[in-house]
Scaffold this active site. Structure first.
Site, mmCIF file in Angstrom:
data_model
loop_
_atom_site.group_PDB
_atom_site.id
_atom_site.type_symbol
_atom_site.label_atom_id
_atom_site.label_comp_id
_atom_site.label_asym_id
_atom_site.label_seq_id
_atom_site.Cartn_x
_atom_site.Cartn_y
_atom_site.Cartn_z
ATOM 1 C CB THR A 144 7.382 1.537 -16.050
ATOM 2 O OG1 THR A 144 8.011 1.131 -17.270
ATOM 3 C CG2 THR A 144 6.275 2.529 -16.398
ATOM 4 C CG HIS A 176 -11.370 7.537 -13.128
ATOM 5 N ND1 HIS A 176 -11.410 8.156 -11.899
ATOM 6 C CD2 HIS A 176 -11.725 8.500 -14.025
ATOM 7 C CE1 HIS A 176 -11.783 9.414 -12.031
ATOM 8 N NE2 HIS A 176 -11.977 9.667 -13.334
#
Lengths: 465, 505
Positions: B424, B476
């Site tokens: 992005t 994560h």
């Protein structure tokens, strides 16, 4: 500085003033005459209805009581008392308006209202003294006056308008009515019931020509029974007061002049918008050639802060139309978006039988090429009507041929003036004839006739014919 | 017979669409494959072509949300219409209907979507033996994707075959309709001749959509057209309550400033508009918002930053951009460098290119790079497929193609599904630093930013260099710090020395 000044206190004006006050605007009402209420309350609807009811009682007493099994001796009319009672009714009503103005904290300014500019109105009292008031918005509701023909001299003695007809000192022997519209027929009815011979001279080929043709025909039949005679398609050419007698000359369309002599001539050929003394030019308000004040769809004149309602603008000259317009303008000023469905303003003639109608006439539907079906039900077949000996008339329902939507309702008969409200409600909700047919109507009532006419329109399945 | 046109299955996860603009009016004659309207899903806008030639009968209005398999419109066969009514007048059902009673119409479970093989009859809306009219809803049917309504295919007496709760296969018999003549009620459906009829909802009647006097005032004040309100009154009449609860569908110009003496007197005039507008959220924006929040809640997201000296790329670009343009017909942008760099790094750190599916991790041996594009109706993420195998010019061309389609709302669902990693570029709007949100179910997203001149220490000297911060937001749960940080460092290396891309070092 007022938020709104309303000029004219008739049903349009005073209703506009009340609604403005309800919406929190500081409101003033200007009235030329000493009593509020305008034509409707003072010299129109209310007094004529008072006399219509009185004369109807007399007519019933003299014609139908015997059949009912009530015998009276020495029955006679006290016209003076009848007029007094009428005046009392008028007084109660106009006082009522006075009270309503106080209740709504509306300032009433008595005197002739005229424009100084687009925000200032001069109020001139009868004694010549004047004051000026200012308003952000001004509503013209000055109404209408009886109109006449140029060659007729209204002497208000023998050649009279509706105003004088409400205060006659004697019952005419022969009342000649020029104009077969609502006012002429109503006032003609009053005196016919009291014993006068009534001759109606009408230019068109039917009476109440703006209503559905069937209504005119039926009403004509009924009125003939109480002593009316009709000269239809007759064009009045002269009216001559010869002291105790008045002669009306009319062209019968075949080149012949018909002469009708009576002791009074009532000129009721319509009404004209009334703006005399208003000095609308000072505010720049446009008035059409026909004397009407020009307004847009919001009833706003060419001057943005000036509005006009009621008889002084386009549309039917009806008190209830003026009332709706009064509310419409008040709410528009408050930033709301009200509606008036002009097609659904009912029209009523308070003769006996009463005539009432709403929506399209059969003639209009034909003209517009709308396919319709008609359902009729005569009061002769109504149990209630027979019980009350009010069997004249019928209800006619016009419904769309395909959708069955009710497009017009025309009634002549007992209490149709009240019954028409049901048709208005139905049409506002776009009911179909069958919808009405499937709603319970109390028995025995006159309104059953409406249901039966709807049944007839639905599938030609009226039950009682 | 008329052809029923229903919402097609447009993508696996899409269960409903919103009807956008109608290009054809109710009653129009339309041709096979002519585009009738736009349908908006939460992923894309697509065109809805006619499946037959004939007269269009609109059943779903603009703004209506329709489930997959829901009825959008009918196409009445033109031949039938012209034979039974040579004029423009639409034929009434009584004309279409087989006149002879005794005929029985079997109704079977329609095909509702590619992957759906069976449905459950949820409930009968019409009872056994009821008189039903054509297109009247008679039952509700559940599939594993959506519930849809079943309209009667003929007018007549309904005879149930399946019971509520029955599981029926596509093509299985639901009910029979004993075709009869017109309903006992003589009311014919609205024809074009009906005065002022604007109704076209499913049970259209001349009075459908007619607002009561009070309702019509309320709608006028709200600036809502009666046609956009679904009336709950008899035959779809709009009641006062309907009007009070009606919402403005689209912003309308400010209400006409009517003089309000109360307001004018009460408060001193404040300059400037105090106007408040309410707009309905597009399906796309609703979905984006829902998903962004879901991603924040459902992943263990954190972001790592690094900085990139952009001078080498800028030098290369200025050196080769003209030749590149001449040869390939497309400009040499930063996106191709970033995409290539990301692809190399993704292959070295496959966890960043992986995603969680239940208790498994799905590794992708290819790099389908989603590129975030700000489109008129909201953020969309078209995918550059197998970017790892593409040349610079192929990447640039593909991005130009996808961005163009995004601008015109022409991206297909296909073109937006299945990315493995997203890039992005907030920098095009001037962003200096941001923590992008993962484009689920992917596990990581790279944020590019604007390029600014900064003093940087190079070999012990302070130099002014064009610098860009890059950010990697990652889940994560499957990407450890070692992988994420190393991934970003690798991207930095490849961008600061693009020749590495050539040698794969």
């Amino acid at each position: 500085m007022y938020d709104v000044i309303v000029i004219g206190s008739g049903p349009g004006g005073y209703v506009a003033a009340i609604r403005c006050a309800q919406l929190g605007m500081k409101t003033a009402l200007v009235e030329k005459y000493s009593t509020l209420g305008g034509t409707c309350l003072n010299v129109g609807c209310i007094p004529s209805k008072a006399l219509l009811d009185s004369s109807e009682h007399y007519h019933n007493a003299s014609h139908t009581f015997t059949t009912h099994g009530i015998e009276l001796k020495d029955l006679k009319v006290n016209l003076g008392q009848m007029i007094n009672r009428k005046n009392e009714v008028v007084k109660q009503n106009t006082d009522g308006i006075q009270f309503l103005m106080k209740k709504n904290k509306i300032d009433v300014h008595q005197g002739l209202g005229s424009f100084v500019n687009n925000t200032t109105v001069k109020v001139t009292k009868e004694d010549g003294s004047s004051s000026e008031i200012q308003g952000k918005n001004i509503i013209i509701a000055t109404g209408s006056k009886p109109s006449s023909l140029p060659f007729i001299k209204l002497d208000k003695d023998r050649v009279i308008t509706s105003t004088e007809a409400l205060n006659l000192k004697e019952i005419p022997k022969h009342l000649v009515v020029i104009g077969g519209g609502v006012i002429g027929l109503e006032l003609g009815s009053v005196y016919a019931r009291l014993g006068a011979k009534v001759s109606v001279v009408e230019f068109m080929d039917s009476i109440i020509p703006t209503m559905d043709r069937t209504m005119g025909k039926e009403l004509q039949k009924s009125l003939k029974k109480i002593g009316f005679e009709f000269y239809l398609k007759h064009k009045v050419t002269s009216v001559e007061n010869k002291g105790k007698e008045v002669t009306v000359k009319a062209d019968n369309g075949k080149g012949e002049i018909v002469e009708i002599s009576g002791d009074y001539v009532l000129v009721s050929i319509g009404r004209r918008p009334y703006t005399d003394g208003l000095n609308a030019e000072a505010a720049g308000v446009k008035i059409t050639e026909r004397g009407q004040i020009e307004v847009n769809d919001h009833l706003q004149t060419n001057v943005p802060n000036i509005y006009a309602i009621g008889d002084v603008v386009k549309g039917a000259m009806l008190a209830h139309k003026a009332e709706e317009e009064g509310v419409f303008v008040a709410e528009t000023l408050a930033g709301q978006k009200p509606h008036i469905n002009y097609n659904l303003i009912p029209g009523v003639v308070y003769t006996w039988p009463e005539v009432a109608s709403v929506g399209y006439t059969e003639e209009q539907l034909k003209e517009k090429g709308i396919k319709y079906k008609a359902g009729k039900f005569p009061f002769m077949a109504s149990g209630r009507a027979r019980a009350s000996m009010d069997t004249d008339g019928l209800v006619k329902v016009l419904a769309d041929a395909e959708t069955d939507e009710i497009l017009g309702v025309h009634m002549i008969g007992p209490r149709t003036a009240d019954m028409i409200a049901e048709a208005v409600v139905a049409m506002e909700y776009r009911a179909s004839a069958e919808d009405i047919s499937r709603m319970s109507h109390a028995h025995p009532t006159y309104t059953e006739a409406f249901k039966e006419a709807c049944l007839a329109a639905t599938d030609n399945r009226a039950l009682h014919v | 017979m008329s052809k029923e046109m229903r919402v097609p299955t447009v993508g696996e996860s899409i269960s409903e669409v919103t009807v956008g603009q109608w290009f054809k009016k109710d009653g129009d004659l339309v041709q096979l494959d002519e585009v009738l309207c736009e349908l908006e899903s939460d992923k894309a806008t697509f065109e809805f072509p006619s499946e037959a030639s004939g007269i269009l009968r609109i059943k779903a209005q603009e703004g209506d949300t329709v489930e997959i398999g829901g009825l959008i419109c009918l196409i009445e066969e033109a031949t039938e219409a012209s034979s039974s009514a040579p004029s423009s007048q639409p034929s009434t059902p009584s004309a279409v209907k087989p006149a002879a009673s005794g005929e029985v119409k079997d109704m079977i479970v329609p095909t509702v979507g590619e992957s759906i093989t069976e449905v459950t009859l949820a409930n009968w809306i019409k009872k056994d033996g009821d008189f039903v009219t054509l297109d009247e809803i008679i039952a509700e049917v559940d599939s594993d994707k959506a519930t849809f309504e079943l309209p009667a295919e003929a007018t007549g007496i309904l005879r149930h075959v399946a019971k509520e709760g029955d599981v029926l296969e596509i093509g299985g018999m639901i009910c029979k309709i004993e075709v009869t003549d017109a309903a006992p009620v003589a009311e014919a459906p609205a024809s074009s001749a009906a005065p002022a009829s604007q109704a076209s909802s499913s049970s259209a009647n001349y009075a459908s959509g007619h607002a009561s006097p009070a309702a019509s005032k309320i709608l006028a004040e709200k600036g809502i057209a009666p046609t956009s309100v679904a009336g709950s009154g008899k035959d779809g009449r709009i009641t006062k309550e309907d009007a009070m609860s009606a919402q403005k569908p689209t912003p309308v110009a400010q209400a006409t400033p009517a003089a309000d003496p109360k307001v004018a007197e009460a408060a001193p005039v404040v300059p400037g508009s105090r106007n408040v507008r309410r707009e309905k959220m597009s399906s796309l924006r609703k979905t984006v918002s829902r998903r962004l929040v879901a991603v924040k809640n459902e992943t263990a997201m954190l972001t790592t930053f690094n900085e990139v000296n952009m001078k080498p790329i800028m030098d290369l670009r200025s050196k080769y951009k003209d030749q590149f343009k001449e040869k390939h017909g497309v400009g040499l942008g930063f996106m191709s460098f970033f995409t290539k760099a990301v692809c190399v790094a993704l292959q070295e750190w496959p966890a960043v290119n992986a995603m969680i599916d239940g208790n498994e991790i799905v590794y992708n041996d290819f790099c389908d790079i989603s590129i975030a594009v700000s489109a008129p109706k909201g953020l969309v993420v078209p995918v550059v497929r197998n970017a790892e195998a593409m040349s610079f010019d192929q990447i640039e061309k593909e991005i130009v193609r996808l961005a163009g389609k995004a601008r015109d709302n022409k991206l297909s669902i296909e073109e937006m599904t299945g990315g493995t990693f997203t890039i992005t570029n907030g920098g095009v709007f001037g962003s200096m630093m941001s923590t992008p949100i993962i484009n689920a179910p992917q596990s990581a997203i790279l944020g590019m930013h604007n390029i600014v001149e900064r003093p940087m220490a190079v070999n012990g000297e302070v130099k002014i260099l064009p610098m860009m911060y890059v950010a990697l937001s990652y889940d994560h749960r499957i990407i450890d710090g070692r992988e994420s940080v190393s991934f970003l460092v690798r991207v930095k290396q490849l961008l600061e020395d693009p020749t590495r891309l050539l040698f794969g070092v």
